[in-house]
Design a protein around this motif. Structure first.
Motif, PDB file in Angstrom:
ATOM      1  N   ILE A 447     -21.145 -33.443 -21.985  1.00 48.11           N
ATOM      2  CA  ILE A 447     -21.126 -34.460 -21.027  1.00 48.11           C
ATOM      3  C   ILE A 447     -19.938 -34.721 -20.428  1.00 48.11           C
ATOM      4  N   PRO A 448     -19.684 -35.030 -19.116  1.00 53.07           N
ATOM      5  CA  PRO A 448     -20.721 -34.800 -18.176  1.00 53.07           C
ATOM      6  C   PRO A 448     -20.813 -33.588 -17.375  1.00 53.07           C
ATOM      7  N   GLU A 449     -20.177 -32.605 -17.971  1.00 49.41           N
ATOM      8  CA  GLU A 449     -19.839 -31.207 -17.228  1.00 49.41           C
ATOM      9  C   GLU A 449     -21.031 -30.727 -17.075  1.00 49.41           C
ATOM     10  N   ASP A 450     -22.089 -30.696 -17.769  1.00 46.67           N
ATOM     11  CA  ASP A 450     -23.333 -29.790 -17.636  1.00 46.67           C
ATOM     12  C   ASP A 450     -24.445 -30.582 -16.843  1.00 46.67           C
ATOM     13  N   PHE A 451     -23.987 -31.595 -16.090  1.00 46.23           N
ATOM     14  CA  PHE A 451     -25.083 -32.233 -15.340  1.00 46.23           C
ATOM     15  C   PHE A 451     -24.565 -31.988 -13.706  1.00 46.23           C
ATOM     16  N   GLU A 452     -25.377 -31.445 -12.832  1.00 50.88           N
ATOM     17  CA  GLU A 452     -25.010 -31.057 -11.485  1.00 50.88           C
ATOM     18  C   GLU A 452     -25.898 -31.556 -10.491  1.00 50.88           C
ATOM     19  N   TYR A 453     -25.429 -31.952  -9.655  1.00 51.62           N
ATOM     20  CA  TYR A 453     -26.549 -32.410  -8.482  1.00 51.62           C
ATOM     21  C   TYR A 453     -26.941 -30.881  -7.703  1.00 51.62           C
ATOM     22  N   ALA A 454     -27.904 -30.864  -7.568  1.00 48.19           N
ATOM     23  CA  ALA A 454     -28.621 -29.812  -6.928  1.00 48.19           C
ATOM     24  C   ALA A 454     -28.309 -29.092  -5.526  1.00 48.19           C
ATOM     25  N   THR A 455     -27.923 -27.856  -5.676  1.00 48.52           N
ATOM     26  CA  THR A 455     -27.678 -27.101  -4.158  1.00 48.52           C
ATOM     27  C   THR A 455     -28.288 -25.972  -4.086  1.00 48.52           C
ATOM     28  N   LYS A 456     -28.580 -25.529  -2.964  1.00 50.43           N
ATOM     29  CA  LYS A 456     -29.455 -24.194  -2.747  1.00 50.43           C
ATOM     30  C   LYS A 456     -28.406 -23.192  -3.239  1.00 50.43           C
ATOM     31  N   GLU A 457     -27.196 -22.951  -3.207  1.00 49.74           N
ATOM     32  CA  GLU A 457     -26.184 -22.073  -3.465  1.00 49.74           C
ATOM     33  C   GLU A 457     -26.507 -21.839  -4.968  1.00 49.74           C
ATOM     34  N   ARG A 458     -26.590 -22.884  -6.012  1.00 45.19           N
ATOM     35  CA  ARG A 458     -26.463 -22.911  -7.328  1.00 45.19           C
ATOM     36  C   ARG A 458     -27.796 -22.279  -7.804  1.00 45.19           C
ATOM     37  N   LEU A 459     -28.955 -22.509  -7.100  1.00 46.40           N
ATOM     38  CA  LEU A 459     -30.261 -22.094  -7.579  1.00 46.40           C
ATOM     39  C   LEU A 459     -30.457 -20.540  -7.153  1.00 46.40           C
ATOM     40  N   VAL A 460     -29.836 -20.141  -6.000  1.00 52.18           N
ATOM     41  CA  VAL A 460     -29.584 -18.821  -5.831  1.00 52.18           C
ATOM     42  C   VAL A 460     -28.904 -18.009  -6.842  1.00 52.18           C
ATOM     43  N   ASP A 461     -27.773 -18.712  -7.008  1.00 57.98           N
ATOM     44  CA  ASP A 461     -26.870 -17.973  -8.082  1.00 57.98           C
ATOM     45  C   ASP A 461     -27.580 -17.865  -9.360  1.00 57.98           C
ATOM     46  N   LEU A 462     -28.457 -18.814  -9.916  1.00 57.53           N
ATOM     47  CA  LEU A 462     -29.070 -18.733 -11.154  1.00 57.53           C
ATOM     48  C   LEU A 462     -30.254 -17.522 -11.267  1.00 57.53           C
ATOM     49  N   ILE A 463     -30.899 -17.494  -9.876  1.00 65.00           N
ATOM     50  CA  ILE A 463     -31.940 -16.488  -9.780  1.00 65.00           C
ATOM     51  C   ILE A 463     -31.403 -15.002  -9.813  1.00 65.00           C
ATOM     52  N   PHE A 464     -30.285 -14.832  -9.133  1.00 62.91           N
ATOM     53  CA  PHE A 464     -29.523 -13.418  -8.759  1.00 62.91           C
ATOM     54  C   PHE A 464     -28.467 -13.189  -9.664  1.00 62.91           C
ATOM     55  N   HIS A 465     -28.220 -14.110 -10.518  1.00 64.10           N
ATOM     56  CA  HIS A 465     -26.932 -13.947 -11.457  1.00 64.10           C
ATOM     57  C   HIS A 465     -25.785 -13.677 -10.883  1.00 64.10           C
ATOM     58  N   ILE A 466     -25.513 -14.041  -9.876  1.00 58.82           N
ATOM     59  CA  ILE A 466     -24.324 -13.661  -9.028  1.00 58.82           C
ATOM     60  C   ILE A 466     -22.921 -13.946  -9.759  1.00 58.82           C
ATOM     61  N   THR A 467     -22.716 -15.229 -10.222  1.00 57.13           N
ATOM     62  CA  THR A 467     -21.607 -15.388 -11.086  1.00 57.13           C
ATOM     63  C   THR A 467     -21.794 -14.650 -12.396  1.00 57.13           C
ATOM     64  N   GLN A 468     -22.639 -14.437 -12.922  1.00 58.17           N
ATOM     65  CA  GLN A 468     -22.469 -13.763 -14.236  1.00 58.17           C
ATOM     66  C   GLN A 468     -22.049 -12.297 -14.102  1.00 58.17           C
ATOM     67  N   LYS A 469     -22.493 -11.779 -12.679  1.00 56.69           N
ATOM     68  CA  LYS A 469     -22.247 -10.469 -12.642  1.00 56.69           C
ATOM     69  C   LYS A 469     -20.657 -10.124 -12.181  1.00 56.69           C
ATOM     70  N   ASN A 470     -20.310 -11.067 -11.387  1.00 58.21           N
ATOM     71  CA  ASN A 470     -18.965 -11.147 -11.099  1.00 58.21           C
ATOM     72  C   ASN A 470     -17.957 -11.378 -12.249  1.00 58.21           C
ATOM     73  N   ASN A 471     -18.414 -12.319 -13.189  1.00 62.46           N
ATOM     74  CA  ASN A 471     -17.519 -12.217 -14.286  1.00 62.46           C
ATOM     75  C   ASN A 471     -17.605 -10.992 -15.281  1.00 62.46           C
ATOM     76  N   THR A 472     -18.701 -10.365 -15.224  1.00 62.91           N
ATOM     77  CA  THR A 472     -18.600  -8.903 -16.224  1.00 62.91           C
ATOM     78  C   THR A 472     -17.924  -7.883 -15.312  1.00 62.91           C
ATOM     79  N   ASN A 473     -17.920  -7.941 -13.947  1.00 64.27           N
ATOM     80  CA  ASN A 473     -17.164  -7.166 -13.230  1.00 64.27           C
ATOM     81  C   ASN A 473     -15.622  -7.229 -13.389  1.00 64.27           C
ATOM     82  N   ASN A 474     -15.200  -8.665 -13.495  1.00 61.70           N
ATOM     83  CA  ASN A 474     -13.959  -8.839 -13.716  1.00 61.70           C
ATOM     84  C   ASN A 474     -13.403  -8.460 -15.185  1.00 61.70           C
ATOM     85  N   GLU A 475     -14.159  -8.953 -16.210  1.00 57.89           N
ATOM     86  CA  GLU A 475     -13.677  -8.305 -17.514  1.00 57.89           C
ATOM     87  C   GLU A 475     -13.656  -6.966 -17.683  1.00 57.89           C
TER      88      GLU A 475
END
Length: 478
Positions: A447-475
């Motif tokens: 609280i309150p970090e895990d409450f986000e106003y919805a955006t199109k980009e965020r939902l696309v990120d969750l479906i295609f795991h873009i942030t997760q893949k980038n973090n894995t590549n960086n590691e």
């Protein structure tokens, strides 16, 4: 966010405790002067409720961990302004900004043909170089031969190599022709075979007319929770617009699908409404969504908020929201009947946002529908009715709940528990088919970090795991 309480004999001592443990950027949420019956050892005391973000607290602890004990003591006893300056300079000095490239992966390889031509030229140059090297070795090995004899012998060897290569190439072409003839025979045989004796589907999506090269993308969308019909519609549109030779280009295909989903998503614009009713079945996370949104409005946006509840049925529901309102130091009231609204509406002029909790219900009976219709006043201007759902539920269950809440004129939807499901495509399917806007996402317990106003980009990120893949590549690169 860290929220803590501190109690001391004097207000000054309590503030020093806040500064020492949470740092100079801590926010005072509430202050209380305790009487004799609540004080330390029966004496009077002062109680302060303070909060600080995880990032700010981490910076303070980082600075203290790099100090000697004497310096640390002197730092803690210094003024808040001095502490801020020390933390800012220390963090700036010991952290190096990392400049990330715009992208680490090309989405469209435009120069495929050019690269292939360059590769053939390099191979030809290498073969010529190898031939030259061979000639030098043979010439050095027979120094006693005359130049003419060496030239004749070299010509014979080159001729032999060329004939060998041509023969090998001819055999390869012959084998290729045999393979193609066998493939054509098998195709003709399959065409002559009755339809009922042939298998209906050899790969995912074939029954929709999807090309084999795109079957893995179709299967991936369905695995993420996107309905088969919607996934097939997108894949077929891609198939009609992109040449067959480009279908193997995975970044190109994923880029097209991501853009297609972005165009379909509908987002709510009701953040500025004054009254916010949170409705939905039990277990959807209505109360947690209210608390997270209220904390964000107070701490980040510096807004005046009031919390109300209509839920007098669930055991402990009123007390739970009352405790959080005390921590946030905001007004709180219980609405037990329609008549209570008259008193509430008299005191709303000074409030920016009023968040209202409601009983958990699926609205399966007319009695439940009548209760909500009577309590959510039509006379209230500027209101939003948020249907709070869990992303863990199946699409059919989500659709059933929405159908039950139609009489309440639901404004938009809040999806919680997105961090607890692997099928966030469910949210897209629900949004695409019903055209009901998305208001916010709950992606964790903080609280309150895990409450986000919805955006199109965020939902696309969750479906295609873009942030997760980038973090894995960086590691992996580290």
């Amino acid at each position: 966010m860290q929220v803590r309480k501190f109690e001391a004999r004097t207000m000054k001592d309590a503030l020093e405790m806040v500064k020492k443990q949470l740092g100079p950027d801590a926010i005072i949420l509430a202050a209380k002067d305790n009487s004799n019956k609540y004080g330390l050892v029966g004496e009077s005391s002062f109680e302060i409720t303070a909060a600080v973000s995880e990032e700010t607290l981490h910076k303070k602890k980082f600075v203290e961990s790099r100090m000697a004990e004497n310096d640390k003591q002197q730092f803690q006893n210094s003024s808040a302004r001095t502490q801020k300056e020390i933390i800012s300079k220390f963090v700036t000095r010991h952290t190096t900004p990392v400049t990330k490239p715009v992208t680490t992966q090309k989405y469209i390889d435009i120069n495929d043909e050019k690269n292939a031509a360059e590769e053939r030229i390099k191979n030809a140059v290498q073969r010529a170089f190898d031939a030259g090297t061979l000639l030098n070795e043979r010439t050095n090995a027979v120094p006693k031969q005359t130049a003419k004899q060496a030239q004749v012998r070299m010509q014979a060897e080159v001729k032999h190599q060329v004939e060998t290569q041509m023969l090998a190439q001819s055999d390869s072409e012959l084998n290729s022709l045999r393979s193609e003839i066998a493939s054509l025979k098998a195709m003709i045989k399959s065409i002559n075979t009755p339809a009922e004796s042939r298998p209906q589907s050899h790969y995912p999506g074939e029954n929709y007319g999807i090309h084999y090269e795109l079957s893995s993308q179709f299967q991936g969308l369905v695995k993420e929770g996107v309905l088969e019909e919607l996934a097939a519609e997108m894949i077929l549109e891609l198939q009609n617009q992109v040449p067959v030779t480009r279908l193997k280009n995975k970044p190109l295909v994923e880029g097209f699908l991501a853009k297609r989903i972005l165009e379909d998503i509908v987002i709510s614009t009701g953040e500025t409404k004054k009254f916010h009713f949170f409705v939905g079945p039990s277990g959807g996370g209505k109360t947690s969504a209210i608390i997270k949104m209220a904390s964000q409005l107070i701490v980040r946006d510096n807004k005046k908020v009031a919390l109300l509840t209509l839920d007098t049925q669930k055991v402990g529901a009123v007390e739970q929201l009352r405790i959080y309102s005390q921590i946030l130091n905001v007004p709180f009231a219980v609405i037990r009947g329609r008549g209570d609204w008259k008193e509430i509406l008299k005191f709303i002029n000074s409030i920016d946002y009023i968040l209202i909790d409601t009983p958990g219900s699926n609205l399966k009976t007319q009695e439940e529908v009548s209760f909500f219709e009577s309590m959510i006043l039509k006379e209230i201007p500027s209101k939003s009715v948020h249907l709070v759902l869990s992303a863990r539920n199946k699409y059919e269950d989500l659709q059933g709940v929405l159908n039950n809440f139609v009489p309440l004129n639901v404004t938009d939807v809040i999806f919680n528990h997105l961090d607890e499901t692997a099928q966030n495509g469910n949210v897209y399917s629900f949004n695409k088919i019903n055209k009901i806007p998305l208001f916010a996402f709950g992606i964790g317990q903080r609280i309150p970090e895990d409450f986000e106003y919805a955006t199109k980009e965020r939902l696309v990120d969750l479906i295609f795991h873009i942030t997760q893949k980038n973090n894995t590549n960086n590691e992996a690169s580290i």
